[in-house]
Motif scaffolding. Structure first.
Motif, PDB file in Angstrom:
ATOM      1  N   THR A 585      46.679  61.962  13.934  1.00  0.00           N
ATOM      2  CA  THR A 585      46.854  63.405  14.092  1.00  0.00           C
ATOM      3  C   THR A 585      48.332  63.745  14.071  1.00  0.00           C
ATOM      4  OG1 THR A 585      44.834  63.555  15.411  1.00  0.00           O
ATOM      5  CG2 THR A 585      46.392  65.401  15.555  1.00  0.00           C
ATOM      6  N   LEU A 586      48.717  64.611  13.140  1.00  0.00           N
ATOM      7  CA  LEU A 586      50.105  65.015  13.030  1.00  0.00           C
ATOM      8  C   LEU A 586      50.437  66.098  14.062  1.00  0.00           C
ATOM      9  CD1 LEU A 586      50.532  65.300   9.165  1.00  0.00           C
ATOM     10  CD2 LEU A 586      51.575  63.600  10.630  1.00  0.00           C
ATOM     11  N   PRO A 587      51.694  66.198  14.425  1.00  0.00           N
ATOM     12  CA  PRO A 587      52.113  67.334  15.253  1.00  0.00           C
ATOM     13  C   PRO A 587      51.861  68.643  14.499  1.00  0.00           C
ATOM     14  CG  PRO A 587      53.782  65.626  15.280  1.00  0.00           C
ATOM     15  CD  PRO A 587      52.774  65.230  14.244  1.00  0.00           C
ATOM     16  N   ASN A 614      50.778  59.058   5.045  1.00  0.00           N
ATOM     17  CA  ASN A 614      51.678  59.372   6.160  1.00  0.00           C
ATOM     18  C   ASN A 614      52.341  58.141   6.758  1.00  0.00           C
ATOM     19  OD1 ASN A 614      51.215  62.165   6.087  1.00  0.00           O
ATOM     20  ND2 ASN A 614      49.274  61.927   7.181  1.00  0.00           N
ATOM     21  N   CYS A 619      61.359  60.145   9.320  1.00  0.00           N
ATOM     22  CA  CYS A 619      61.913  61.375   9.883  1.00  0.00           C
ATOM     23  C   CYS A 619      63.269  61.098  10.510  1.00  0.00           C
ATOM     24  CB  CYS A 619      60.973  61.938  10.958  1.00  0.00           C
ATOM     25  SG  CYS A 619      59.287  62.249  10.405  1.00  0.00           S
ATOM     26  N   LEU A 636      57.200  58.332  10.623  1.00  0.00           N
ATOM     27  CA  LEU A 636      56.372  59.464  11.023  1.00  0.00           C
ATOM     28  C   LEU A 636      55.464  59.080  12.179  1.00  0.00           C
ATOM     29  CD1 LEU A 636      55.491  62.345  10.577  1.00  0.00           C
ATOM     30  CD2 LEU A 636      53.951  61.559   8.756  1.00  0.00           C
ATOM     31  N   LEU A 637      55.032  57.837  12.215  1.00  0.00           N
ATOM     32  CA  LEU A 637      54.206  57.367  13.333  1.00  0.00           C
ATOM     33  C   LEU A 637      54.997  57.412  14.635  1.00  0.00           C
ATOM     34  CD1 LEU A 637      52.514  54.285  11.618  1.00  0.00           C
ATOM     35  CD2 LEU A 637      51.414  56.459  12.174  1.00  0.00           C
ATOM     36  N   THR A 639      57.593  59.285  15.211  1.00  0.00           N
ATOM     37  CA  THR A 639      57.863  60.691  15.516  1.00  0.00           C
ATOM     38  C   THR A 639      56.671  61.331  16.220  1.00  0.00           C
ATOM     39  OG1 THR A 639      59.279  60.829  13.565  1.00  0.00           O
ATOM     40  CG2 THR A 639      58.501  62.910  14.502  1.00  0.00           C
ATOM     41  N   THR A 640      55.470  61.011  15.771  1.00  0.00           N
ATOM     42  CA  THR A 640      54.256  61.579  16.379  1.00  0.00           C
ATOM     43  C   THR A 640      54.157  61.207  17.851  1.00  0.00           C
ATOM     44  OG1 THR A 640      53.144  61.448  14.226  1.00  0.00           O
ATOM     45  CG2 THR A 640      51.740  61.686  16.187  1.00  0.00           C
ATOM     46  N   THR A 660      47.127  61.163  19.563  1.00  0.00           N
ATOM     47  CA  THR A 660      47.503  60.829  18.176  1.00  0.00           C
ATOM     48  C   THR A 660      46.327  60.376  17.324  1.00  0.00           C
ATOM     49  OG1 THR A 660      48.048  58.549  18.813  1.00  0.00           O
ATOM     50  CG2 THR A 660      49.836  60.171  18.893  1.00  0.00           C
TER      51      THR A 660
END
Length: 801
Positions: A585-587, A614, A619, A636-637, A639-640, A660
């Motif tokens: 699940t992305l922000p 993803n 990031c 990205l993981l 960052t989440t 997440t």
């Protein structure tokens, strides 16, 4: 034709009617009285009755009075002058009386004895010369020759007797005496030849086998002195004893030996009599020395000593006293004893040591010693075996994988230096290097290909740019390309290189696009455009994506209300490596950006579907700590997970997992990089490297770091074991398809082929390493799928359907 000794005179006539004029003659050395020449000098006679000087144009008037004339003058006449050339016969010469001849010879014999015994000469050498001339002119040349030969023979026989009596004395004294007598004889012969020069010219050269009186004397010396087996053997033995003494390092009279060599050469005894004994003596001497030293010395010192002996025999002794014609034969004998017959022991005991320690000089000596001998094959075999053996040690141990490529580069450079400096870039050794290097590099299947791709990746990454400031990357790439040429599984290298390249491009970690394209250009040159087609397309996708992102930012769909920069890379699925999907699940803000791009993309392209990878995204985020603000480069993981701590200081593992929806393996890997790595931006309770479901994590307010920009390494950016296995599996599958295609292509062209010929065709066409079992499996598969069939009469023959 005039007689050989006749003089030619010119007759000049003053007028055609004047018959009373006398003729002018050229009569060289004619006696006025015709009487024979006496040896004794009389002061009352004009110049010992020497010949009247030659008068040209000397004539008498009709009245008998002399007519004066000058040399070359012409008498003038009212009529034209005529010149007639006629043969003018010399008046016959009377014989010498025996008494007079004996008188002359006796004087000559006394002079010979004075010369032989080295006594002061009490006679005129000019008179002796004229006496010889007189005897020869009066047809006594043959008898003079016989008497002179007899006198020389008597003297030489006396020398032989004297030398034979001195055999019992010291060896050096004997050959010194021999040399002294020889030098005296040669000096005497020169003087005798000058006295009897007319005999040389008038008789000896024409009527005998000798070229001069000197040659006569030397041949008599050879026949009667050196012709004696005892004297000859003793002379050669004593000379060889002196040479052996010189080889042992003792001081000898080199001028004496040089003079004796000259004697043997002039007597034509050097090549036939002395040289064979010299070579036998040399062979025995160095055979004994080589057998002793190969046990006492290590091989490098042994070869250095052998080379010193080469210089002594081939240069020093040749320059000092031996003849140049013996140089090649001597060196062959010395090399044979030191190297040819010991090549097996040398290679077994010392070759590996010399190669390991780069003993270039001994290796070069060994190579040059056997260059023209069949032992060069043994050296090539040892060189090839060494390359394979030491090379296998570099690549077989998995613990050394991290250093494999560096070790191979160093090893290859070392071998190149040895071939260049020691083996003179011999084509035989260059081929051995190529074949042996290729054999051991491919002994571990695709592992060297993977590590080579990984090594190039490390050099092309942006993080390694500062480390390579002083390193010539272009030159390094050339050296790496040499290793690449030896790889048989270049398709495996392509697969691994493509995966590493994709990471560099997607994560913007490439140090230089120019270097990237330089590598592609080299690969294209080596393997053709088909090899780099997909790699070039990857760069094209990145360029297209850059333009697409610029258009997206200018479009209405771009979310301008968000405080973030969003960039998308659109990749063609068949060109880029395949990656496993990682759902999470992305922000909300990031999810909004993705939705906006999905709305924009169909406005540019129709009929295409986007699939988000993803797990490959990265990031750059700002993190605020009490010690200051840091720019964190994370996946990205990561960052989440991190954005969850904007609202909560402490979260449990289960809370993070629920927020997440990340897979357990990926979540544990992500949390481990944030809480257990070099930069601990999160704190884990309890502490430790392993992540448990009962662990809790909290924001690290005490975090400090000297740099403002920090990169938190993520394990998914490094090629994991699963990815490596997937890549290897893909390579194997691709090879199966290529092999099947090659089989069908060959059979379609041949229609009917037996198994052996088919195997031969496949080995020549397929570029990756093949095994017979793999080929048999593919053939059976094609038979099952009815592409091929077996011949009913001969099952080992295949038929294309």
């Amino acid at each position: 034709m005039p007689p050989k000794n006749a003089k030619v005179s010119k007759k000049r006539k003053t007028s055609s009617t004047s018959s009373s004029n006398t003729q002018t003659t050229l009569d060289s050395f004619r006696r006025v009285s015709g009487s024979p020449l006496k040896v004794s000098r009389d002061s009352n006679t004009p110049e010992n009755n020497s010949p009247v000087p030659m008068n040209v144009d000397h004539d008498l008037t009709p009245t008998g009075t002399p007519m004066n004339a000058t040399l070359g003058s012409f008498r003038r006449s009212s009529q034209p002058n005529k010149v007639f050339i006629k043969n003018f016969k010399e008046s016959p010469i009377r014989e010498l009386s025996n008494n007079y001849f004996e008188e002359i010879w006796e004087n000559q014999r006394k002079l010979l004895l004075m010369i032989f015994h080295n006594e002061p000469i009490q006679m005129s050498l000019q008179l002796a010369y004229e006496a010889c001339e007189t005897m020869c002119r009066y047809h006594k040349a043959e008898e003079v020759y016989q008497r002179l030969e007899n006198e020389l023979l008597v003297h030489i026989q006396q020398l032989k007797t004297s030398l034979s009596e001195g055999l019992e004395t010291n060896n050096t004294l004997f050959i010194a005496t021999l040399n002294r007598e020889w030098v005296k004889l040669c000096s005497s012969l020169v003087l005798i030849r000058n006295i009897f020069m007319e005999l040389d010219r008038r008789y000896l050269i024409r009527a005998t086998e000798y070229s001069s009186i000197i040659d006569l004397g030397k041949q008599l010396f050879r026949e009667h002195v050196m012709g004696s087996t005892t004297l000859k053997n003793h002379t050669i033995k004593d000379i060889l004893a002196l040479i052996t003494k010189d080889r042992n390092g003792n001081t000898i009279d080199k001028e004496l030996v040089r003079s004796l060599m000259t004697m043997l050469l002039e007597l034509n005894m050097y090549t036939d009599d002395f040289e064979p004994e010299l070579l036998n003596n040399t062979r025995d001497y160095y055979h004994t020395e080589a057998n002793r030293l190969i046990q006492e010395y290590n091989i490098p010192d042994y070869l250095l000593h052998a080379n010193q002996r080469y210089k002594e025999e081939g240069e020093e002794r040749i320059q000092s006293y031996l003849e140049q014609t013996s140089k090649t034969k001597l060196l062959e004998v010395v090399k044979a004893q030191f190297v040819y017959v010991k090549i097996g022991q040398i290679l077994e005991k010392g070759f590996d040591t010399m190669m390991d320690h780069m003993e270039k000089e001994p290796l070069k000596i060994l190579y040059t010693s056997i260059l023209h001998d069949r032992g060069i094959i043994h050296l090539r075999t040892a060189f090839s075996s060494y390359i394979k053996r030491r090379g296998a040690e570099l690549i077989k141990d998995p613990k050394q994988d991290a250093r494999m490529i560096t070790s191979l580069l160093t090893y290859k450079t070392k071998l190149d230096e040895i071939v260049h400096d020691c083996f003179n870039n011999d084509e035989m050794f260059l081929n051995a290097l190529k074949e042996s290097f290729e054999a051991f590099v491919n002994s571990r299947r695709s592992k060297p290909a993977e590590l080579l791709a990984k090594f190039i990746d490390s050099k092309l990454r942006a993080s390694s740019k500062q480390k390579n400031v002083e390193e010539d990357l272009e030159q390094l790439l050339d050296r790496l390309l040499v290793i690449f040429r030896y790889l048989q599984g270049k398709d495996a290298f392509e697969a691994f290189y493509k995966r590493f390249l994709s990471k560099r491009l997607l994560l913007s970690k490439s140090a230089s696009n120019d270097l990237e394209k330089s590598v592609l250009a080299r690969l294209k040159t080596e393997c053709g455009s088909g090899f780099t087609k997909n790699l070039e397309a990857m760069f094209k996708d990145i360029e297209v994506s850059t333009d697409l992102n610029n258009e997206f930012k200018s479009s209405e769909q771009y979310p301008r209300n968000l405080d973030m920069v969003f960039q998308v890379n659109v990749l063609a699925q068949g060109i880029w490596p395949t990656y496993s999907m990682c759902e999470f699940t992305l922000p909300p803000q990031m999810l909004q950006c993705q939705t906006s791009f999905e709305e924009f993309y169909p406005t540019k392209f129709t009929g295409r579907r986007l699939t988000w990878q993803n797990s490959l995204a990265s990031c750059t985020i700002k993190a605020t700590f009490p010690s200051g603000t840091k720019d964190l480069t994370v996946s990205l993981l990561q960052t989440t997970v991190l954005v969850l701590f904007n609202e909560n200081d402490v979260l449990s593992y289960m809370d993070i997992a629920q927020a997440t929806n990340m897979e357990e393996k990926e979540l544990k890997r992500t949390l481990q990089s944030l809480a257990c790595g070099q930069h601990k931006v999160l704190l884990k309770e309890p502490s430790g490297m392993d992540i448990q479901m009962s662990d809790t994590f909290k924001y690290n307010s005490d975090f400090t770091a000297t740099s403002v920009r920090l990169k938190i390494n993520v394990l998914q950016q490094e090629q994991s074991g699963e990815e490596r296995k997937a890549t290897e599996t893909k390579v194997l599958v691709d090879r199966q398809h290529q092999l099947e295609a090659a089989i069908v292509r060959v059979m379609k062209a041949k229609r009917k082929l037996n198994h052996t010929d088919l195997m031969s065709e496949l080995f020549s066409q397929v570029r990756f390493p093949l095994e017979s079992t793999d080929i048999k499996k593919r053939i059976e598969t094609l038979i099952d799928r009815e592409y091929l069939a077996r011949d009913e009469e001969n099952p080992s023959t295949y038929i294309y359907k």
